[in-house]
Design a protein around this motif. Structure first.
Motif, PDB file in Angstrom:
ATOM      1  N   ASP A 203      -3.993   2.240  23.159  1.00 50.27           N
ATOM      2  CA  ASP A 203      -4.173   1.135  24.093  1.00 50.27           C
ATOM      3  C   ASP A 203      -5.665   0.827  24.171  1.00 50.27           C
ATOM      4  O   ASP A 203      -6.385   1.387  24.988  1.00 50.27           O
ATOM      5  CB  ASP A 203      -3.615   1.518  25.463  1.00 50.27           C
ATOM      6  CG  ASP A 203      -3.657   0.355  26.448  1.00 50.27           C
ATOM      7  OD1 ASP A 203      -3.842  -0.788  25.985  1.00 50.27           O
ATOM      8  OD2 ASP A 203      -3.515   0.601  27.659  1.00 50.27           O
ATOM      9  N   LEU A 204      -6.118  -0.028  23.261  1.00 49.40           N
ATOM     10  CA  LEU A 204      -7.544  -0.291  23.133  1.00 49.40           C
ATOM     11  C   LEU A 204      -7.989  -1.422  24.047  1.00 49.40           C
ATOM     12  O   LEU A 204      -7.298  -2.432  24.207  1.00 49.40           O
ATOM     13  CB  LEU A 204      -7.887  -0.630  21.687  1.00 49.40           C
ATOM     14  CG  LEU A 204      -7.557   0.431  20.638  1.00 49.40           C
ATOM     15  CD1 LEU A 204      -7.844  -0.103  19.249  1.00 49.40           C
ATOM     16  CD2 LEU A 204      -8.344   1.703  20.896  1.00 49.40           C
ATOM     17  N   GLN A 205      -9.159  -1.230  24.627  1.00 49.20           N
ATOM     18  CA  GLN A 205      -9.787  -2.293  25.401  1.00 49.20           C
ATOM     19  C   GLN A 205     -10.503  -3.245  24.447  1.00 49.20           C
ATOM     20  O   GLN A 205     -10.801  -2.889  23.298  1.00 49.20           O
ATOM     21  CB  GLN A 205     -10.790  -1.688  26.383  1.00 49.20           C
ATOM     22  CG  GLN A 205     -10.181  -0.691  27.349  1.00 49.20           C
ATOM     23  CD  GLN A 205      -9.144  -1.322  28.247  1.00 49.20           C
ATOM     24  OE1 GLN A 205      -9.302  -2.479  28.678  1.00 49.20           O
ATOM     25  NE2 GLN A 205      -8.073  -0.588  28.528  1.00 49.20           N
ATOM     26  N   PRO A 206     -10.775  -4.472  24.863  1.00 49.10           N
ATOM     27  CA  PRO A 206     -11.498  -5.417  23.998  1.00 49.10           C
ATOM     28  C   PRO A 206     -12.823  -4.827  23.515  1.00 49.10           C
ATOM     29  O   PRO A 206     -13.621  -4.324  24.302  1.00 49.10           O
ATOM     30  CB  PRO A 206     -11.716  -6.621  24.917  1.00 49.10           C
ATOM     31  CG  PRO A 206     -10.599  -6.547  25.909  1.00 49.10           C
ATOM     32  CD  PRO A 206     -10.372  -5.090  26.152  1.00 49.10           C
ATOM     33  N   GLN A 208     -13.204  -2.144  21.808  1.00 49.47           N
ATOM     34  CA  GLN A 208     -13.150  -0.681  21.674  1.00 49.47           C
ATOM     35  C   GLN A 208     -12.656  -0.294  20.284  1.00 49.47           C
ATOM     36  O   GLN A 208     -11.723  -0.883  19.765  1.00 49.47           O
ATOM     37  CB  GLN A 208     -12.228  -0.099  22.740  1.00 49.47           C
ATOM     38  CG  GLN A 208     -12.319   1.408  22.880  1.00 49.47           C
ATOM     39  CD  GLN A 208     -11.472   1.914  24.026  1.00 49.47           C
ATOM     40  OE1 GLN A 208     -10.415   1.365  24.331  1.00 49.47           O
ATOM     41  NE2 GLN A 208     -11.924   2.976  24.681  1.00 49.47           N
ATOM     42  N   GLU A 661     -14.311  11.024  28.617  1.00 49.28           N
ATOM     43  CA  GLU A 661     -13.499  10.034  27.916  1.00 49.28           C
ATOM     44  C   GLU A 661     -13.942   9.893  26.472  1.00 49.28           C
ATOM     45  O   GLU A 661     -13.122   9.904  25.548  1.00 49.28           O
ATOM     46  CB  GLU A 661     -13.575   8.683  28.629  1.00 49.28           C
ATOM     47  CG  GLU A 661     -12.683   7.630  28.006  1.00 49.28           C
ATOM     48  CD  GLU A 661     -12.699   6.332  28.776  1.00 49.28           C
ATOM     49  OE1 GLU A 661     -12.058   5.383  28.313  1.00 49.28           O
ATOM     50  OE2 GLU A 661     -13.358   6.276  29.830  1.00 49.28           O
TER      51      GLU A 661
END
Length: 754
Positions: A203-206, A208, A661
């Motif tokens: 679940d990648l963030q923009p 990332q 993280e």
């Protein structure tokens, strides 16, 4: 939270934020592992219908086993050895498996998408092929130093027997080291996290990066960077700035030199950092602290005190070396004391007793202590658990993972027993027929290995550190068969490496246990990888021995074989000279034997201190790990340890605590990427330059000789006046432009040191 609560949390490997972030699966069932770290990483669900031993598996298993065994054996001969970890294979096999699933025609040869269990099985097979076969060093010293050659078949049978015997032992150990939930095997959790990462949609963030993208970029980056310390600018591989202050100062060179105590020495070469100890990015921080304490106590306190007080005439030899000397300080010529492959006492009396550096002698003593401490530690800390597990092993399931594994037929005990008996028979035949050692020595070596397998397994399952049996095995056979080097190293190899292989196989069984891989599939995958490794290791070694001029000597700068040299020295100490002459009542090193008693007693006070002061820093002291800290010295140098510990602190302590993280997403991937980048660079450099005899031009970043040379010279000149370090003409040739700010002209009025 109080300090005691923080200590307790760290002891149980639990950092709440760390575990939440690290979880790579969503747990939907209430039942889970009682170990929080395992519960956070290992899935408590399974799909028994997934295909495992597919054509894709067989193709990739053979391919990557061949590649890994060749590379690691090739690198083991190098002056600066390295090991490519299985994490690299995990990452490379993933896109290949996806590719094969896409291009192969659907059907029995391509049964659906490439799945996680296939992937695990490929890695398990490659892991069995990843380590260099210990018995290869017997072949090397026979050909290089003892001028013997028993032939390819004899060498291969010896390798096969020593590498596979431990698998039969693993079949018994699984009840104590695989099924119990408490036996976590920390290194396996790294692999589990990576498997789950690769096979789970991130679940990648923009903006990332995915872990695989990070791996590719880090690999390319390390590949490009490694050309600097590995070829263009090798001085930065070991920046011994302390002895640069005055390269002609003897004591300063011993303290700060890369071949000395390495105080302040910095390495900007990943190959040097991981050369002997593996990646510091995957070893738990509390275990690194024990290693650090052991290293500082032994290398930076005991050794300097012993050396500069001239214990055992220490000043007559270099401070850190595995080389062999006469009482006069000259090189010990082994062939001059041998006749027909064994010691000739008349010749021995002419050349005199064998002398070794005080550091080398102390490392043997520490090894004795580590071995006896392991017995005491296991009894004090684990006796109740072992008794309980023995009672429960046949009737109770340990946790959800053991229950899920009941869906698969277990490997029959007679498979393991049959393999063990067959390999024992093969060992007796090989050793008797080819003359490696008598048949009864085979049985005695196996008995020692079996005796220590469980205590060693308990330590490794909890700490990721493995105490070795190499010293005790060569000690025992040295008394029984004195003066015979090849029987000595053969006995050592069988007694030590069969136990070490049992640990490898057991660790892999635990990984399969975590990932719910059918046990019978694991059995055949491990045997396949071990067979391929033995064959490829031997072929690679023979190729290098035939093609490299002056291989395994100091005249070959690329392939000086530091491990084989140490192996040869041990064969002389324990085989040719033998422990009775080396450490017996008439030897100056006789006091080394008292380390057995010291190690046996040492865990006792710490055990009771821990009970008296629970949930304090006393909980983290692990005497066998502490004493095993310098087990790789020699051939490892002190600066290898200091730089390894510094990198470990940066990632396993600082990054884990303050940037959890990032640490959870990228640390283990980065370790695999750096190994891959270095491996590609070294191989490309070899085939472009080394094999053609080409090398980098000499300049101040690539000097013809080491800048600080005196760390490898004795403090006192030999009695006969030879090899006087103060008279070495090469030391006069250190160019003044190397480090002009630190250069001090050589003083000709230094007093004689005696």
């Amino acid at each position: 939270m109080t300090d005691k609560q923080e200590y307790a949390a760290e002891k149980e490997f639990v950092d709440e934020k760390f575990d939440v972030e690290r979880s790579s699966v969503i747990l939907e069932e209430e039942e889970n592992s009682p170990i929080p770290e395992v519960a956070a990483i290992v899935s408590n669900k399974d799909d028994p219908t997934l295909p495992v031993m597919t054509v894709r598996f067989w193709f990739m298993a053979v391919l990557f086993s061949c590649i890994l065994s060749f590379f690691n054996q090739f690198f083991w001969f190098r002056t600066h050895p390295m090991t490519i970890s299985t994490l690299v294979i995990q990452l490379l096999s993933y896109p290949l498996g996806k590719f094969l699933a896409r291009v192969l025609p659907a059907g029995p040869l391509n049964p659906g998408p490439f799945n996680i269990k296939e992937h695990v099985l490929v890695a398990l097979c490659a892991n069995c092929a990843g380590g260099t076969a210990y018995a290869v060093d017997i072949t090397v010293i026979q050909k290089v130093w003892y001028l013997q050659d028993y032939g390819f078949l004899a060498n291969f049978l010896l390798i096969l027997m020593t590498q596979m015997l431990g698998y039969g032992m693993a079949g018994v150990l699984r009840k104590y080291l695989v099924y119990p939930a408490a036996m976590i095997w920390p290194a396996n959790l790294v692999q589990v996290a990576l498997f789950n990462t690769l096979h789970k949609d991130e679940d990648l963030q923009p903006g990332q990066w995915s872990r695989f993208k990070f791996f590719c970029i880090a690999t390319v980056g390390m590949f490009l960077y490694q050309w600097i310390p590995g070829f263009l600018f090798p001085v930065i591989s070991s920046i011994a700035w302390v002895c640069w202050i005055n390269p002609k100062n003897h004591v300063l060179s011993q303290i700060g030199g890369a071949n000395g105590l390495g105080v302040g020495a910095i390495s900007l070469d990943w190959n040097n950092i991981v050369a002997f100890l593996g990646s510091p990015l995957i070893v738990p921080w509390w275990a690194q602290v024990n290693i650090a304490m052991g290293f500082f106590l032994i290398a930076w306190i005991m050794v300097p005190i012993a050396y500069y007080t001239n214990l055992w005439e220490a000043k007559r030899f270099p401070i850190l070396t595995s080389k062999l000397f006469t009482t006069e300080g000259d090189a010990y010529v082994v062939k001059d004391v041998m006749t027909g492959g064994t010691i000739d006492m008349d010749k021995y009396l002419v050349q005199g007793p064998l002398r070794i550096s005080t550091f080398f002698a102390l490392t043997y003593g520490i090894g004795f202590a580590g071995l006896s401490s392991m017995i005491t530690h296991t009894w004090l800390y684990h006796r109740h658990k072992l008794v309980a597990q023995w009672k429960q092993s046949r009737t109770q399931s340990e946790d959800i993972h053991h229950k899920l594994m009941q869906a698969y037929p277990e490997v029959p005990d007679w498979w393991y027993a049959g393999l063990f008996v067959f390999m024992t028979a093969l060992g007796i035949f090989t050793c008797e027929y080819y003359g490696y050692m008598p048949w009864w020595a085979v049985l005695l070596a196996i008995l020692i290995s079996v005796t220590f397998a469980l205590p060693v397994g308990l330590i490794q399952a909890l700490t990721n550190q493995q105490p070795g049996l190499n010293i005790i095995t060569e000690y025992v056979i040295g008394y029984i068969l004195p003066g015979q080097p090849i029987p000595n190293v053969t006995f050592k190899t069988l007694g030590y490496i069969s136990m070490a292989q049992a640990m490898t196989f057991t660790s892999d069984l635990k990984l399969g246990h975590y990932m719910k891989v059918p046990p019978k599939a694991m059995f055949w995958a491990q045997l396949l990888g071990t067979f391929i490794a033995g064959l490829v290791n031997l072929l690679t070694a023979n190729w290098l021995l035939k093609t490299q001029k002056d291989v395994c000597t100091s005249d070959n700068k690329e392939f000086s074989c530091p491990s084989a040299n140490t192996f040869f020295s041990a064969s002389v100490i324990w085989g040719v000279i033998a422990p009775n002459l080396m450490f017996g009542p008439t030897s100056i090193y006789n006091a080394i034997n008292y380390f057995f008693l010291i190690g046996f007693v040492l865990p006792i006070p710490f055990y009771y201190l821990k009970k008296a002061f629970p949930n304090t820093w006393m909980d983290f002291i692990h005497i066998p790990v502490l004493l095993a800290a310098t087990g790789m010295m020699p051939p490892a140098q002190a600066y290898h340890y200091t730089n390894w510990l510094a990198v470990g602190f940066a990632f396993q302590f600082f990054a884990r605590r303050y940037h959890p993280e990032w640490h959870l997403r990228f640390t283990y991937v980065m370790s695999a990427a750096f190994d891959s980048g270095v491996a590609f660079m070294v191989l490309l450099s070899f085939f472009i330059f080394t094999i053609r005899g080409a090398s980098m031009v000499e300049w101040w970043g690539n000097p013809a000789a080491e800048i600080c040379r005196l760390d490898s010279y004795p403090l006192m000149a030999p009695r006969n006046g030879k090899d006087d370090p103060w008279a070495d003409p090469e030391l006069e040739d250190i160019p003044k432009y190397v480090f002009p700010m630190a250069y001090t002209p050589f003083r000709t009025d230094l007093p004689a040191l005696a």
